[in-house]
Write a protein that holds these residues in place. Structure first.
Motif, PDB file in Angstrom:
ATOM      1  N   MET A 135       0.697  -1.021   0.080  1.00 29.95           N
ATOM      2  CA  MET A 135      -0.312   0.278  -0.034  1.00 29.95           C
ATOM      3  C   MET A 135       0.949   1.118  -0.520  1.00 29.95           C
ATOM      4  SD  MET A 135      -3.326   1.001   2.012  1.00 29.95           S
ATOM      5  CE  MET A 135      -1.571   0.299   3.717  1.00 29.95           C
ATOM      6  N   GLU A 136       2.021   1.007   0.736  1.00 31.81           N
ATOM      7  CA  GLU A 136       3.142   2.282   0.533  1.00 31.81           C
ATOM      8  C   GLU A 136       3.551   2.481  -0.558  1.00 31.81           C
ATOM      9  OE1 GLU A 136       3.430   4.925   3.384  1.00 31.81           O
ATOM     10  OE2 GLU A 136       1.294   3.928   4.438  1.00 31.81           O
ATOM     11  N   ASN A 137       3.575   1.193  -0.414  1.00 27.45           N
ATOM     12  CA  ASN A 137       5.451   1.448  -2.131  1.00 27.45           C
ATOM     13  C   ASN A 137       4.339   0.850  -3.194  1.00 27.45           C
ATOM     14  OD1 ASN A 137       6.501   1.453  -4.305  1.00 27.45           O
ATOM     15  ND2 ASN A 137       8.657   1.806  -2.797  1.00 27.45           N
ATOM     16  N   PRO A 138       3.695   0.875  -4.007  1.00 28.27           N
ATOM     17  CA  PRO A 138       2.778  -0.168  -4.808  1.00 28.27           C
ATOM     18  C   PRO A 138       3.910  -1.152  -6.224  1.00 28.27           C
ATOM     19  CG  PRO A 138       1.421   1.845  -5.229  1.00 28.27           C
ATOM     20  CD  PRO A 138       2.983   2.106  -3.640  1.00 28.27           C
ATOM     21  N   GLU A 139       5.302   0.027  -6.020  1.00 30.77           N
ATOM     22  CA  GLU A 139       6.197  -0.679  -6.574  1.00 30.77           C
ATOM     23  C   GLU A 139       7.101  -1.439  -6.056  1.00 30.77           C
ATOM     24  OE1 GLU A 139       6.192   0.154 -10.489  1.00 30.77           O
ATOM     25  OE2 GLU A 139       4.423   0.351  -9.647  1.00 30.77           O
ATOM     26  N   LEU A 140       7.311  -2.065  -4.868  1.00 30.99           N
ATOM     27  CA  LEU A 140       8.278  -2.314  -4.713  1.00 30.99           C
ATOM     28  C   LEU A 140       7.516  -4.119  -4.865  1.00 30.99           C
ATOM     29  CD1 LEU A 140      10.674  -2.616  -2.773  1.00 30.99           C
ATOM     30  CD2 LEU A 140       8.335  -3.091  -0.379  1.00 30.99           C
ATOM     31  N   PRO A 141       8.571  -4.321  -5.658  1.00 29.24           N
ATOM     32  CA  PRO A 141       8.185  -6.744  -5.573  1.00 29.24           C
ATOM     33  C   PRO A 141       8.167  -7.686  -4.007  1.00 29.24           C
ATOM     34  CG  PRO A 141      10.032  -6.430  -6.784  1.00 29.24           C
ATOM     35  CD  PRO A 141       9.350  -4.309  -6.035  1.00 29.24           C
ATOM     36  N   ILE A 142       7.504  -8.179  -3.597  1.00 29.29           N
ATOM     37  CA  ILE A 142       7.458  -8.368  -2.688  1.00 29.29           C
ATOM     38  C   ILE A 142       7.505  -9.935  -2.998  1.00 29.29           C
ATOM     39  CG2 ILE A 142       5.783  -9.454  -0.292  1.00 29.29           C
ATOM     40  CD1 ILE A 142       5.057  -5.644  -0.369  1.00 29.29           C
ATOM     41  N   LEU A 143       7.730 -10.621  -2.436  1.00 31.37           N
ATOM     42  CA  LEU A 143       8.007 -12.031  -2.499  1.00 31.37           C
ATOM     43  C   LEU A 143       7.722 -13.005  -0.992  1.00 31.37           C
ATOM     44  CD1 LEU A 143       9.040 -14.918  -3.529  1.00 31.37           C
ATOM     45  CD2 LEU A 143      11.398 -13.950  -2.717  1.00 31.37           C
ATOM     46  N   MET A 144       7.134 -13.850  -0.787  1.00 30.29           N
ATOM     47  CA  MET A 144       6.281 -13.997   0.550  1.00 30.29           C
ATOM     48  C   MET A 144       7.276 -15.850   0.597  1.00 30.29           C
ATOM     49  SD  MET A 144       4.460 -11.457   1.978  1.00 30.29           S
ATOM     50  CE  MET A 144       3.377 -13.005   2.974  1.00 30.29           C
ATOM     51  N   LEU A 145       7.855 -15.794   1.580  1.00 34.25           N
ATOM     52  CA  LEU A 145       8.578 -17.762   1.981  1.00 34.25           C
ATOM     53  C   LEU A 145       7.108 -18.240   2.678  1.00 34.25           C
ATOM     54  CD1 LEU A 145      12.289 -16.711   2.441  1.00 34.25           C
ATOM     55  CD2 LEU A 145      10.383 -17.455  -0.060  1.00 34.25           C
ATOM     56  N   SER A 146       7.144 -19.262   2.921  1.00 36.45           N
ATOM     57  CA  SER A 146       5.718 -19.544   3.625  1.00 36.45           C
ATOM     58  C   SER A 146       5.899 -21.345   4.225  1.00 36.45           C
ATOM     59  CB  SER A 146       4.149 -19.637   3.827  1.00 36.45           C
ATOM     60  OG  SER A 146       3.941 -20.113   4.733  1.00 36.45           O
ATOM     61  N   ALA A 147       5.953 -21.676   5.240  1.00 37.99           N
ATOM     62  CA  ALA A 147       5.954 -23.285   5.255  1.00 37.99           C
ATOM     63  C   ALA A 147       3.976 -23.657   5.095  1.00 37.99           C
ATOM     64  CB  ALA A 147       6.776 -23.658   6.412  1.00 37.99           C
ATOM     65  N   ARG A 148       3.672 -22.570   4.700  1.00 38.17           N
ATOM     66  CA  ARG A 148       2.088 -22.657   4.592  1.00 38.17           C
ATOM     67  C   ARG A 148       1.397 -23.190   3.203  1.00 38.17           C
ATOM     68  NH1 ARG A 148      -0.663 -18.193   8.297  1.00 38.17           N
ATOM     69  NH2 ARG A 148      -1.998 -18.472   7.265  1.00 38.17           N
ATOM     70  N   THR A 149       1.685 -24.535   3.359  1.00 41.34           N
ATOM     71  CA  THR A 149       0.871 -24.334   1.513  1.00 41.34           C
ATOM     72  C   THR A 149       0.061 -24.531   1.163  1.00 41.34           C
ATOM     73  OG1 THR A 149       0.910 -26.839   1.984  1.00 41.34           O
ATOM     74  CG2 THR A 149       3.542 -25.851   0.884  1.00 41.34           C
ATOM     75  N   SER A 150      -1.207 -24.776   1.524  1.00 41.94           N
ATOM     76  CA  SER A 150      -2.594 -24.810   1.488  1.00 41.94           C
ATOM     77  C   SER A 150      -2.851 -24.269   0.189  1.00 41.94           C
ATOM     78  CB  SER A 150      -3.595 -24.342   2.414  1.00 41.94           C
ATOM     79  OG  SER A 150      -3.377 -23.238   2.276  1.00 41.94           O
ATOM     80  N   VAL A 151      -3.353 -24.386  -0.833  1.00 43.50           N
ATOM     81  CA  VAL A 151      -3.902 -23.359  -1.511  1.00 43.50           C
ATOM     82  C   VAL A 151      -4.318 -21.966  -0.841  1.00 43.50           C
ATOM     83  CG1 VAL A 151      -5.680 -23.301  -4.017  1.00 43.50           C
ATOM     84  CG2 VAL A 151      -4.678 -25.299  -3.225  1.00 43.50           C
ATOM     85  N   GLU A 152      -5.393 -21.749  -0.203  1.00 46.31           N
ATOM     86  CA  GLU A 152      -6.354 -21.274   0.289  1.00 46.31           C
ATOM     87  C   GLU A 152      -4.975 -19.887   0.593  1.00 46.31           C
ATOM     88  OE1 GLU A 152      -6.615 -24.299   0.828  1.00 46.31           O
ATOM     89  OE2 GLU A 152      -8.905 -24.127   0.767  1.00 46.31           O
ATOM     90  N   ASP A 153      -3.885 -20.341   1.413  1.00 47.36           N
ATOM     91  CA  ASP A 153      -3.213 -19.069   2.394  1.00 47.36           C
ATOM     92  C   ASP A 153      -2.357 -18.707   1.065  1.00 47.36           C
ATOM     93  OD1 ASP A 153      -2.870 -19.772   4.747  1.00 47.36           O
ATOM     94  OD2 ASP A 153      -2.187 -21.765   4.759  1.00 47.36           O
ATOM     95  N   ARG A 154      -2.125 -19.929  -0.575  1.00 46.59           N
ATOM     96  CA  ARG A 154      -1.190 -18.936  -1.423  1.00 46.59           C
ATOM     97  C   ARG A 154      -2.017 -18.222  -2.361  1.00 46.59           C
ATOM     98  NH1 ARG A 154       3.190 -22.251  -3.406  1.00 46.59           N
ATOM     99  NH2 ARG A 154       2.131 -21.538  -5.927  1.00 46.59           N
ATOM    100  N   LEU A 155      -3.423 -18.279  -2.232  1.00 48.35           N
ATOM    101  CA  LEU A 155      -4.074 -17.685  -2.822  1.00 48.35           C
ATOM    102  C   LEU A 155      -3.760 -15.771  -1.933  1.00 48.35           C
ATOM    103  CD1 LEU A 155      -7.191 -19.433  -4.616  1.00 48.35           C
ATOM    104  CD2 LEU A 155      -5.312 -18.760  -5.784  1.00 48.35           C
ATOM    105  N   GLN A 156      -4.237 -16.108  -0.802  1.00 49.56           N
ATOM    106  CA  GLN A 156      -4.383 -15.269   0.328  1.00 49.56           C
ATOM    107  C   GLN A 156      -3.097 -14.142   0.000  1.00 49.56           C
ATOM    108  OE1 GLN A 156      -4.923 -15.936   4.913  1.00 49.56           O
ATOM    109  NE2 GLN A 156      -4.569 -13.621   4.668  1.00 49.56           N
ATOM    110  N   GLY A 157      -1.974 -15.215  -0.093  1.00 53.51           N
ATOM    111  CA  GLY A 157      -0.627 -13.373  -0.498  1.00 53.51           C
ATOM    112  C   GLY A 157      -0.591 -12.859  -1.490  1.00 53.51           C
ATOM    113  N   LEU A 158      -1.078 -13.606  -2.688  1.00 55.76           N
ATOM    114  CA  LEU A 158      -1.204 -13.774  -4.192  1.00 55.76           C
ATOM    115  C   LEU A 158      -1.839 -12.072  -4.551  1.00 55.76           C
ATOM    116  CD1 LEU A 158      -0.338 -16.357  -6.035  1.00 55.76           C
ATOM    117  CD2 LEU A 158       0.987 -15.165  -5.230  1.00 55.76           C
TER     118      LEU A 158
END
Length: 223
Positions: free
Chosen positions: A67-90
């Motif tokens: 929200m503060e910087n829309p041009e900052l690329p963000i990569l999430m790392l997580s042990a949570r592999t469910s589709v719901e978690d991935r969709l929430q992150g993306l």
């Protein structure tokens, strides 16, 4: 070399990832929680976030950074592999990598994001009668030779659409991507902002050709 903001509370994983990234020549700024992330992100080329953090979780921190910087690329790392978690992150992040992962894959994904976003920053984008200079946060009507001044929120909406050009985005995706909050059905905030944005960038706001309404679905920036 890139300046990387890395947020991870597990000391063992952090040391391993930092060593991997530093071996590739990157400058890593490590935090063990989301506290101070907004300030540190101002000088970062990319942010890497773990989901499970003390205090605010990685999803919340990531949404605030975007929200503060829309041009900052963000990569999430997580042990949570469910589709719901991935969709929430993306919903806000630009990539999502599950643990465990190979260091080569992490480095490759970082390189892809940096190329994509740095390319967007360096290149001029022409859409219709507009010249867009993402690195300068500037939009020019090249036919009338005048600069178009947007409010902060209008520019965030425009940049979000630009990053997903030619893709149909739902109201929920746009609102959550720009405001970092869940969309409430019936809320007219986004619609009002897009109306004012069209009045500034469209030749005929009543028949928009740049920001199109896709009936029943959402919006699309057409290039």
């Amino acid at each position: 070399m890139a300046k990387i903001l890395y947020i991870e509370d597990d000391l063992e994983i952090s040391k391993w990832v930092i060593d991997v990234l530093q071996e590739k020549g990157h400058d890593v700024n490590w935090l063990s929680s989301g506290e101070g992330a907004i300030e540190k992100a101002m000088n970062a080329d990319i942010a890497i976030l773990d989901v499970m953090l003390p205090g605010l979780d990685g999803f919340s921190v990531g949404k605030r950074l975007k929200m503060e910087n829309p041009e900052l690329p963000i990569l999430m790392l997580s042990a949570r592999t469910s589709v719901e978690d991935r969709l929430q992150g993306l919903e806000f992040a630009d990539d999502y990598l599950t643990k465990p992962f190979y260091p080569e894959e992490l480095v490759a994904r970082i390189d892809v994001l940096l190329r994509r976003f740095q390319g967007n920053r360096l290149e001029k984008v022409r859409i219709g009668h507009l010249d867009i200079f993402p690195i300068e946060n500037r939009i020019l009507d090249y036919e009338e030779k005048k600069e178009i001044i947007l409010t902060g929120k209008q520019y965030q909406i425009f940049q979000y659409l630009l990053r997903h050009q030619n893709q149909i985005l739902t109201k929920e995706q746009l609102y959550e991507g720009v405001w970092g909050e869940s969309y409430i059905d019936g809320d007219k905030t986004l619609m009002v902002h897009i109306r004012y944005l069209r009045e500034k960038i469209e030749r005929d706001p009543a028949q928009p050709t740049i920001i199109q309404t896709i009936r029943g679905l959402g919006y699309r920036l057409k290039t």
